[in-house]
Design a protein around this motif. Structure first.
Motif, PDB file in Angstrom:
ATOM      1  N   VAL A  27       0.825  -1.209   0.000  1.00 50.88           N
ATOM      2  CA  VAL A  27       0.000   0.000   0.000  1.00 50.88           C
ATOM      3  C   VAL A  27       0.860   1.261   0.000  1.00 50.88           C
ATOM      4  CG1 VAL A  27      -1.581   1.376   1.419  1.00 50.88           C
ATOM      5  CG2 VAL A  27      -2.057  -1.046   1.004  1.00 50.88           C
ATOM      6  N   CYS A  28       0.516   2.187  -0.892  1.00 53.57           N
ATOM      7  CA  CYS A  28       1.131   3.507  -0.952  1.00 53.57           C
ATOM      8  C   CYS A  28       0.035   4.564  -0.822  1.00 53.57           C
ATOM      9  CB  CYS A  28       1.867   3.713  -2.273  1.00 53.57           C
ATOM     10  SG  CYS A  28       3.216   2.556  -2.574  1.00 53.57           S
ATOM     11  N   GLN A  42       4.554   4.151   2.075  1.00 54.86           N
ATOM     12  CA  GLN A  42       5.305   3.722   0.897  1.00 54.86           C
ATOM     13  C   GLN A  42       5.536   2.214   0.946  1.00 54.86           C
ATOM     14  OE1 GLN A  42       8.611   6.217  -0.016  1.00 54.86           O
ATOM     15  NE2 GLN A  42       9.358   4.935  -1.686  1.00 54.86           N
ATOM     16  N   ASP A  43       4.797   1.498   0.116  1.00 53.94           N
ATOM     17  CA  ASP A  43       4.946   0.050  -0.053  1.00 53.94           C
ATOM     18  C   ASP A  43       4.836  -0.681   1.291  1.00 53.94           C
ATOM     19  OD1 ASP A  43       5.287  -2.301  -1.462  1.00 53.94           O
ATOM     20  OD2 ASP A  43       7.468  -2.257  -1.322  1.00 53.94           O
ATOM     21  N   VAL A  44       3.736  -0.441   2.002  1.00 58.79           N
ATOM     22  CA  VAL A  44       3.528  -1.052   3.314  1.00 58.79           C
ATOM     23  C   VAL A  44       2.660  -2.305   3.177  1.00 58.79           C
ATOM     24  CG1 VAL A  44       2.484  -0.773   5.597  1.00 58.79           C
ATOM     25  CG2 VAL A  44       3.771   1.111   4.563  1.00 58.79           C
ATOM     26  N   SER A  45       3.157  -3.401   3.710  1.00 55.62           N
ATOM     27  CA  SER A  45       2.414  -4.651   3.760  1.00 55.62           C
ATOM     28  C   SER A  45       2.341  -5.130   5.208  1.00 55.62           C
ATOM     29  CB  SER A  45       3.079  -5.728   2.901  1.00 55.62           C
ATOM     30  OG  SER A  45       3.094  -5.367   1.530  1.00 55.62           O
ATOM     31  N   LEU A  46       1.203  -5.686   5.588  1.00 53.80           N
ATOM     32  CA  LEU A  46       1.037  -6.242   6.926  1.00 53.80           C
ATOM     33  C   LEU A  46      -0.119  -7.223   6.919  1.00 53.80           C
ATOM     34  CD1 LEU A  46      -1.675  -4.908   8.484  1.00 53.80           C
ATOM     35  CD2 LEU A  46      -0.172  -2.905   8.503  1.00 53.80           C
ATOM     36  N   GLN A  47      -0.142  -8.079   7.941  1.00 55.43           N
ATOM     37  CA  GLN A  47      -1.237  -9.017   8.148  1.00 55.43           C
ATOM     38  C   GLN A  47      -1.664  -8.970   9.609  1.00 55.43           C
ATOM     39  OE1 GLN A  47       0.327 -12.843   6.936  1.00 55.43           O
ATOM     40  NE2 GLN A  47      -0.348 -12.570   4.821  1.00 55.43           N
ATOM     41  N   ILE A 242       4.718  -6.456  16.949  1.00 54.44           N
ATOM     42  CA  ILE A 242       4.852  -5.002  16.828  1.00 54.44           C
ATOM     43  C   ILE A 242       5.446  -4.661  15.471  1.00 54.44           C
ATOM     44  CG2 ILE A 242       6.001  -2.939  17.731  1.00 54.44           C
ATOM     45  CD1 ILE A 242       5.917  -4.207  20.492  1.00 54.44           C
ATOM     46  N   LEU A 243       4.796  -3.748  14.786  1.00 54.15           N
ATOM     47  CA  LEU A 243       5.280  -3.226  13.509  1.00 54.15           C
ATOM     48  C   LEU A 243       5.780  -1.807  13.742  1.00 54.15           C
ATOM     49  CD1 LEU A 243       3.500  -3.525  10.081  1.00 54.15           C
ATOM     50  CD2 LEU A 243       4.337  -1.317  10.839  1.00 54.15           C
ATOM     51  N   VAL A 244       6.981  -1.528  13.305  1.00 53.37           N
ATOM     52  CA  VAL A 244       7.601  -0.218  13.527  1.00 53.37           C
ATOM     53  C   VAL A 244       7.600   0.572  12.221  1.00 53.37           C
ATOM     54  CG1 VAL A 244       9.661   1.002  14.331  1.00 53.37           C
ATOM     55  CG2 VAL A 244       9.062  -1.230  15.319  1.00 53.37           C
ATOM     56  N   MET A 245       7.052   1.786  12.275  1.00 50.91           N
ATOM     57  CA  MET A 245       6.964   2.658  11.106  1.00 50.91           C
ATOM     58  C   MET A 245       7.883   3.862  11.270  1.00 50.91           C
ATOM     59  SD  MET A 245       4.701   1.413   8.944  1.00 50.91           S
ATOM     60  CE  MET A 245       4.384   2.880   7.943  1.00 50.91           C
ATOM     61  N   LYS A 246       8.490   4.275  10.161  1.00 54.44           N
ATOM     62  CA  LYS A 246       9.296   5.488  10.146  1.00 54.44           C
ATOM     63  C   LYS A 246       9.186   6.136   8.768  1.00 54.44           C
ATOM     64  CE  LYS A 246      13.878   7.377  11.167  1.00 54.44           C
ATOM     65  NZ  LYS A 246      15.290   7.067  11.519  1.00 54.44           N
ATOM     66  N   LYS A 247       8.704   7.375   8.762  1.00 54.90           N
ATOM     67  CA  LYS A 247       8.572   8.149   7.526  1.00 54.90           C
ATOM     68  C   LYS A 247       7.825   7.390   6.435  1.00 54.90           C
ATOM     69  CE  LYS A 247      12.740  10.889   8.408  1.00 54.90           C
ATOM     70  NZ  LYS A 247      14.081  11.304   7.920  1.00 54.90           N
ATOM     71  N   GLY A 248       6.734   6.760   6.842  1.00 62.22           N
ATOM     72  CA  GLY A 248       5.868   6.090   5.885  1.00 62.22           C
ATOM     73  C   GLY A 248       6.300   4.699   5.476  1.00 62.22           C
ATOM     74  N   ARG A 249       7.404   4.215   6.029  1.00 66.58           N
ATOM     75  CA  ARG A 249       7.912   2.888   5.671  1.00 66.58           C
ATOM     76  C   ARG A 249       7.872   1.946   6.876  1.00 66.58           C
ATOM     77  NH1 ARG A 249      10.889   2.115   1.042  1.00 66.58           N
ATOM     78  NH2 ARG A 249      11.354   3.962  -0.223  1.00 66.58           N
ATOM     79  N   ARG A 250       7.668   0.679   6.601  1.00 64.26           N
ATOM     80  CA  ARG A 250       7.784  -0.350   7.622  1.00 64.26           C
ATOM     81  C   ARG A 250       9.259  -0.696   7.765  1.00 64.26           C
ATOM     82  NH1 ARG A 250       5.592  -6.480   6.813  1.00 64.26           N
ATOM     83  NH2 ARG A 250       7.773  -7.118   6.899  1.00 64.26           N
ATOM     84  N   VAL A 251       9.824  -0.462   8.955  1.00 65.95           N
ATOM     85  CA  VAL A 251      11.251  -0.726   9.150  1.00 65.95           C
ATOM     86  C   VAL A 251      11.519  -1.941  10.013  1.00 65.95           C
ATOM     87  CG1 VAL A 251      11.886   1.693   8.801  1.00 65.95           C
ATOM     88  CG2 VAL A 251      11.422   0.869  11.121  1.00 65.95           C
TER      89      VAL A 251
END
Length: 276
Positions: A27-28, A42-47, A242-251
Motif C-alpha cells: 500500500v502507498c 510507501q509500499d507497506v504490507s502487513l497481516q 509489533i510493527l515499527v513505522m518510520k517516515k511512511g515505511r515499515r522498518v
C-alpha cells in the motif's frame, strides 16, 4: 515459548496457524499539502490474524493512523490492495461497504469526538446496535430486548457500574469516557477493533487499567486488534507482534517477546532505549 517482556506484562503465545483476517499488500498513500506531495505510506504490507493484537509504533507523521484509516475505508490507497476476510475492499460502495464496516470498529484518542454531548452516554453506546438491529452478539443475547439492559451489560464488560449510564460525557473522567468509547466499539462484536492512540491522553495508572481491560476483552471475545501508539511500552504489554513505522515505511516487524533481539532495527532500539 512464552517470555516476560520487561516493558510490559506477560504475553500470550501468538497462534500463527490462525487465518489472516486483514491484510495490506504493497500500500502507498500520498497527500497534497501546501502545494507539495507528501508521502504517508510507501509500499507497506502487513497481516492481522484472527484473535491477534498487532501493535504499530512510530513518531508523529510515520503513517500509523493512515494505516488505520485505510483499513476502515476512510481513505483509499493510491497503490496496493486492502483485503478483509478474504475480500478485497477496492471499489466497495453503498450497502456492500456498510456491511463490511460493521465488522470493523474504532476507538479514537479523544473519546469525546465520538460521544454526543447532548445524549446520556448509554444512548451513544447503543448507536451501533441501533444501526444494525439484526446483529445480536452472544454476550447480549439475554439483554437484547432492552436497549438500556444491553448498554448496562456493555458497561459491565468495560468495568463501569450502572450508575454511569445516564451521565453525560462532560460528567465523566477521561478514563471513564474511554471505557464508554470501548463499550461502543465492542457492541457489534466486531472482528477487528482499531485503537488509535486510545491511552495517550490518560495518566499512567489509568493507561495501565485500560490496557489490561482491552487485553482481557480481546482474549474473551476473540476480537483482533490493531493498536496504534507512539509508546512502545504500551504496545509491548498488549500486542502479540509489533510493527515499527518510520517516515511512511515499515522498518521492523517482530513478535513482542523478541523486542530485545540483536537483529532489531536501529530505530526500534532507539524507541526501546527511551523507556528503559
Amino acid at each position: 515459548m512464552v517470555s516476560s517482556v520487561r516493558l510490559g506484562e506477560r504475553l500470550a503465545v501468538q497462534d500463527f496457524s490462525r487465518p489472516v483476517l486483514a491484510e495490506l499488500r504493497g500500500v502507498c498513500k500520498s497527500y497534497r499539502h501546501a502545494g507539495h506531495l507528501v508521502t504517508a505510506l510507501q509500499d507497506v504490507s502487513l497481516q492481522i490474524r484472527q484473535g491477534e493484537c498487532l501493535g504499530i509504533v512510530g513518531e508523529s507523521g510515520s503513517g500509523k493512523s493512515t494505516i488505520g484509516r485505510i483499513l476502515l475505508c476512510l481513505e483509499c490507497p493510491d497503490e496496493g490492495e486492502v483485503v478483509f476476510g478474504g475480500t478485497s475492499l477496492a471499489g466497495l460502495k453503498g450497502k456492500a461497504l456498510r456491511q463490511m464496516r460493521k465488522n470493523m470498529q474504532v476507538v479514537f484518542q479523544d473519546p469525546s469526538s465520538s460521544l454526543s454531548p447532548r445524549l446520556p452516554v448509554w444512548r451513544s453506546v447503543m448507536e451501533p446496535l441501533d444501526n444494525f438491529p439484526e446483529i445480536v452478539p452472544p454476550f447480549l443475547s439475554e439483554a437484547r430486548g432492552s436497549r438500556r439492559a444491553c448498554a448496562g451489560q456493555l458497561f459491565d464488560m468495560v468495568g463501569l457500574s450502572p450508575e454511569y449510564l445516564d451521565r453525560y460525557p462532560h460528567e465523566l473522567s477521561g478514563g471513564q469516557k474511554q471505557r464508554v468509547a470501548i463499550a461502543r466499539g465492542i457492541a457489534l462484536n466486531p472482528r477487528l477493533l482499531i485503537c488509535d492512540e486510545p491511552t495517550s491522553s490518560l495518566d499512567v495508572t489509568v493507561q495501565a487499567e485500560i490496557l489490561r481491560m482491552l487485553k482481557g476483552l480481546g482474549r474473551e471475545l476473540g476480537i483482533s486488534c490493531l493498536f496504534i501508539s507512539h509508546d512502545i511500552a504500551s504496545l509491548a504489554s498488549i500486542s502479540h507482534r509489533i510493527l515499527v513505522m518510520k517516515k511512511g515505511r515499515r522498518v521492523d516487524l517482530f513478535e513482542t517477546e523478541r523486542i530485545y533481539d540483536a537483529e532489531r532495527h536501529d530505530y526500534t532500539r532507539l524507541l526501546v532505549s527511551k523507556v528503559k
